[in-house]
Enzyme design. Structure first.
Site, PDB file in Angstrom:
ATOM      1  N   LYS A  13       0.827  -1.215   0.000  1.00  9.19           N
ATOM      2  CA  LYS A  13       0.000   0.000   0.000  1.00  9.19           C
ATOM      3  C   LYS A  13       0.858   1.260   0.000  1.00  9.19           C
ATOM      4  CE  LYS A  13      -2.005  -1.068   3.906  1.00  9.19           C
ATOM      5  NZ  LYS A  13      -1.309  -2.346   4.175  1.00  9.19           N
ATOM      6  N   ARG A  88      -9.047   1.242   8.894  1.00  8.33           N
ATOM      7  CA  ARG A  88      -8.642  -0.134   9.179  1.00  8.33           C
ATOM      8  C   ARG A  88      -9.712  -0.886   9.941  1.00  8.33           C
ATOM      9  NH1 ARG A  88      -2.633   0.780   9.120  1.00  8.33           N
ATOM     10  NH2 ARG A  88      -1.613  -1.231   8.964  1.00  8.33           N
ATOM     11  N   ARG A 127      11.665  -5.843   4.427  1.00  6.41           N
ATOM     12  CA  ARG A 127      11.337  -4.402   4.353  1.00  6.41           C
ATOM     13  C   ARG A 127      12.343  -3.603   5.172  1.00  6.41           C
ATOM     14  NH1 ARG A 127       5.406  -1.984   5.285  1.00  6.41           N
ATOM     15  NH2 ARG A 127       5.435  -3.061   7.298  1.00  6.41           N
ATOM     16  N   ARG A 160      11.738  -2.230  10.913  1.00  4.36           N
ATOM     17  CA  ARG A 160      10.752  -1.753  11.883  1.00  4.36           C
ATOM     18  C   ARG A 160      10.549  -2.788  12.984  1.00  4.36           C
ATOM     19  NH1 ARG A 160       5.677   0.194   8.297  1.00  4.36           N
ATOM     20  NH2 ARG A 160       4.598  -0.860   9.998  1.00  4.36           N
ATOM     21  N   ARG A 171      -0.273  -9.201  13.274  1.00  2.37           N
ATOM     22  CA  ARG A 171      -0.871  -8.130  12.457  1.00  2.37           C
ATOM     23  C   ARG A 171      -1.737  -8.725  11.349  1.00  2.37           C
ATOM     24  NH1 ARG A 171       4.087  -4.834  10.618  1.00  2.37           N
ATOM     25  NH2 ARG A 171       2.566  -3.393   9.766  1.00  2.37           N
TER      26      ARG A 171
END
Ligand code: ADP
Ligand code: AMP
Length: 213
Positions: A13, A88, A127, A160, A171
């Site tokens: 996203k 969300r 990531r 992260r 998540r």
């Protein structure tokens, strides 16, 4: 043009929203980025949000909705925006619809970037985020020119805290429980568009551009 990005954590996203924002000259509004910026500055909102983010949970709606409603009322959002990571939950979507209704506005497109769970964990492990400007990369799929250094600002890249495998699993569960129902919500509103997020980044962007143009 008012756009919402839907999809699992790690679906791409943010990667796509940044390119959409650049191409159409509209702001990229990421609630995750707003919380991380607040945390970096040590604000009460940032410290509160961290309690939830580190556990892979959603920050409560009452800390999130007003923030976005205020943000989209700013002058730079007058010609539209791309929302990344918001809404969300169904109550967040309803709060957004209500705020837009009050201004006689509506969302034009909700783009669902579809990526199966089995691809997500790999993506998140690779990531890397810039500690200075927040730009996102991937060590294999979207590497920086110089390893560990942000192309955009020269900042240091980090993994992260919430991209560790155990938090990613949490998540994903939260996504399926609380966020996936938004696909039906925006389908009923007639604005849902789906793209295959397993394709390479440029091809996903081509598909999105074709929808928006
Ligand atoms: P989200 O904002 O949905 O959480 P990101 O845009 O941060 O997801 O993407 C998650 C990770 O996957 C990043 O490291 C990003 O560089 C990488 N990525 C994004 N899109 C693709 C893609 N189409 N193919 C492979 N990797 C991708
Ligand atoms: P993201 O950068 O979009 O992956 O978001 C990182 C984390 O910030 C999420 O796992 C949540 O804890 C929190 N967060 C971001 N956006 C929202 C939102 N709209 N509602 C609740 N929590 C959010």
């Amino acid at each position: 043009m008012k756009i919402i990005m839907l999809g699992a954590p790690g679906a791409g996203k943010g990667t796509q929203a940044a390119q959409i924002a650049e191409k159409f000259g509209i702001p990229h509004i990421s609630t995750g980025d707003i919380f991380r910026a607040n945390l970096k500055q040590g604000t009460p909102l940032g410290l509160k949000a961290k309690e939830y983010m580190d556990k892979g949970l959603l920050v409560p709606d009452d800390l999130t909705c007003d923030l976005v409603v205020d943000r989209i009322a700013q002058p730079d959002a007058a010609n539209g925006y791309v929302l990344d990571g918001f809404p969300r939950t169904i109550p967040q979507a309803e709060a957004l619809t209500k705020a837009l209704d009050a201004r006689g506005e509506k969302i034009d497109f909700a783009i669902d970037v579809e990526v199966p769970d089995e691809n997500i964990v790999n993506r998140m492990g690779g990531r890397r985020a810039c500690s200075k400007c927040g730009a996102t990369y991937h060590i294999v799929f979207n590497p920086t020119k110089v390893e560990g250094v942000c192309d955009a600002c020269g900042g240091e890249l980090i993994l992260r805290d919430d991209d560790k495998p155990e938090t990613v699993q949490k998540r994903l569960g939260v996504y399926h429980d609380q966020t996936q129902p938004l696909i039906d919500y925006y389908m009923a509103a007639g604005v849902l568009r789906e793209v295959d997020g397993t394709q390479e980044i440029g091809k996903v962007f081509e598909d999105i551009t074709a929808i928006l143009s």
